[in-house]
Design an enzyme around this catalytic site. Sequence first.
Site, short mmCIF file in Angstrom:
data_model
loop_
_atom_site.label_atom_id
_atom_site.label_comp_id
_atom_site.label_asym_id
_atom_site.label_seq_id
_atom_site.Cartn_x
_atom_site.Cartn_y
_atom_site.Cartn_z
N GLY A 59 31.53 44.58 33.56
CA GLY A 59 31.77 45.99 33.25
C GLY A 59 30.48 46.78 33.31
O GLY A 59 29.38 46.21 33.30
N CYS A 86 29.28 38.03 33.52
CA CYS A 86 28.35 39.16 33.53
C CYS A 86 28.39 39.89 32.18
O CYS A 86 27.91 39.37 31.19
CB CYS A 86 28.66 40.08 34.71
SG CYS A 86 27.32 41.26 35.07
N TYR A 87 28.96 41.09 32.11
CA TYR A 87 29.10 41.76 30.81
C TYR A 87 29.84 40.86 29.84
O TYR A 87 29.53 40.84 28.64
CB TYR A 87 29.84 43.09 30.97
CG TYR A 87 30.03 43.83 29.66
CD1 TYR A 87 29.05 44.70 29.20
CD2 TYR A 87 31.18 43.64 28.90
CE1 TYR A 87 29.21 45.38 28.00
CE2 TYR A 87 31.35 44.32 27.69
CZ TYR A 87 30.37 45.18 27.24
OH TYR A 87 30.52 45.84 26.05
N HIS A 177 28.74 36.85 39.34
CA HIS A 177 30.15 37.12 39.57
C HIS A 177 30.75 36.04 40.47
O HIS A 177 30.66 36.13 41.71
CB HIS A 177 30.34 38.50 40.21
CG HIS A 177 30.09 39.63 39.28
ND1 HIS A 177 31.10 40.19 38.51
CD2 HIS A 177 28.95 40.29 38.96
CE1 HIS A 177 30.58 41.17 37.78
NE2 HIS A 177 29.28 41.24 38.02
N GLU A 179 33.77 35.65 41.17
CA GLU A 179 34.92 36.21 41.89
C GLU A 179 34.52 36.91 43.18
O GLU A 179 35.36 37.13 44.06
CB GLU A 179 35.68 37.18 40.99
CG GLU A 179 35.00 38.52 40.71
CD GLU A 179 34.04 38.48 39.54
OE1 GLU A 179 33.81 39.54 38.93
OE2 GLU A 179 33.50 37.40 39.23
N GLY A 231 57.31 51.91 57.11
CA GLY A 231 56.91 51.31 58.36
C GLY A 231 55.91 50.19 58.16
O GLY A 231 55.59 49.46 59.10
N GLY A 232 55.40 50.04 56.93
CA GLY A 232 54.42 49.00 56.65
C GLY A 232 55.07 47.74 56.08
O GLY A 232 56.27 47.69 55.79
N ASP A 234 54.51 46.29 53.14
CA ASP A 234 54.79 46.31 51.71
C ASP A 234 56.20 46.82 51.42
O ASP A 234 56.96 46.17 50.69
CB ASP A 234 53.77 47.19 50.99
CG ASP A 234 52.34 46.80 51.33
OD1 ASP A 234 52.11 45.63 51.64
OD2 ASP A 234 51.48 47.69 51.30
N SER A 235 56.56 47.96 51.96
CA SER A 235 57.88 48.51 51.68
C SER A 235 58.97 47.66 52.30
O SER A 235 60.06 47.54 51.74
CB SER A 235 57.98 49.95 52.17
OG SER A 235 57.76 50.04 53.56
N LYS A 376 47.73 42.09 48.97
CA LYS A 376 48.34 42.17 50.29
C LYS A 376 48.70 40.81 50.86
O LYS A 376 49.79 40.63 51.41
CB LYS A 376 47.39 42.90 51.24
CG LYS A 376 47.87 42.96 52.70
CD LYS A 376 49.09 43.84 52.87
CE LYS A 376 48.71 45.30 52.80
NZ LYS A 376 49.84 46.19 53.16
#
Length: 520
Positions: A59, A86-87, A177, A179, A231-232, A234-235, A376
């Site tokens: 953070g 980290c934090y 980090h 990650e 059109g993508g 995800d939807s 994604k």
Amino acid sequence: MPETPHDRLLVVDFGSQVTQLIARRLRELNIYCEIHPFQNVDSDFLRGFAPKAIILSGGPASVLDADSPRPPERVFDLGVPVLGICYGQQVMAQMLGGVVERGGGNREFGRARVEPGPGRSPLLADWFADGQEQVWMSHGDHVSEIPPGFKVLATSTGAPFAVTADEDRRFYAVQFHPEAHHTPRGRTLLRNFARIAGFRGDWTMSAYREEAIRSIQDKVGDAKVICGLSGGVDSAVAAVLIHEAIGDGLTCVFVDHGLLRLNEAREVVSMFRDAYNIPLMHADESALFLTGLEGVVDPEAKRKTIGRLFIDVFRKHAEEVGGADFLAQGTLYPDVIESVSFSGGPSATIKSHHNVGGLPEELGLELVEPLRDLFKDEVRALGRELGLPESFIGRHPFPGPGLAIRCPGEVTPEKLDILRRADAVYIDQIRKHGLYDDIWQAFAALLPVRTVGVMGDGRTYEHACVLRAVTSVDGMTADYYPFSHEFLGETATRIINEVEGINRVTYDITSKPPGTIEWE
């Protein structure tokens, strides 16, 4: 996120812009986890959540400042493993009796090398490859005295307590980090922490599919749902998942807002009508959107205008399908993170997404967002579980606001037509050279300037376009794709020769951060 029977790992968020990458790495390990802002995590929350392990994120704050964020003391009394990053390391050290000091000569930002310390721990099993390991540091303050019961596991030039642990209580802390992608073997460290906590690694997209379907059924019941197809990917995945849950209770509305890529409307409508037995309404609302965008230049205003018009269209078609009560969207987790700062928290809003920040207060429809907690690549994995064709699942991401945010300045039909044709040539080039699957996202943007050129011995004064291509794992960070100069030269020549209205082509080599992937 639907209710889950799996063991849960809690990530307490202190406002780091890469907190979501912690969840991303854990999900690669099939660990079910949730991120919650620190101010929402109290004793009652911990009792209900019942985490099997806890990670304290990084953070921007300093633990030395008054009223700096911190977790409840209860976190350290649950008897579960805790990892501070980290934090998170610094707040853990301070709360457990250690000492934290301000930067001085111990500030570190960027790549660093850590070496093994005197202590040994299963946290670092199989971690040090050649006697040291590359990590990503981003800290001003540092721990200068570790708490009682802790030992030093690894050190770096600027962080003598780069990794520390209290093995008896299973408390672990790292200054870097793990990650971040710039800590190449950070996933190994997180895997070791999950093993220490006893996670089975049994959370998969197959499990998520079953849980999401139950959650949708419980929420929707016998009501009707309309789903906006953009059109993508995800939807489309959201639509197929919801259809599997409620069948004919779903009607899809494909809104052609006039901001789509070349031939995209035809391709999307054809796929859904030919491959899926899902009721589909094709709403050509291009005139409405283009009129609404007249004179709009500011990127945030564009996104919010498009969001408002989307909702107007959905509300209209909800009445046409017999009074739908729910609106389904393909909102993803990064959309939420980038759009809205945690309430009262320290995270910064980066930009609004049309389906998050652009929603009016009085929606009139209740939202169903079954992908809201997924990244994604997880959505793509879920799409494969649902049987969507690979040719569709593997498509590059396409933003909900469409070409409007790839057309800085005012959006006009003339500029959109030029942009569509330039983008089509660019993507054709990428496919022709076999690079499409190596790239996370690629597109052309039309710049709000005209440039002088020479074509056919005559002076031209036409548009300039910029090409963008990035590599990424999750869209939260990205590097530009290193095309060869031969590829760029060939592509620029094709665009200038084949797209009337462009006389200059450039390539964007900005990474994310500091830039975003899209131009607006």
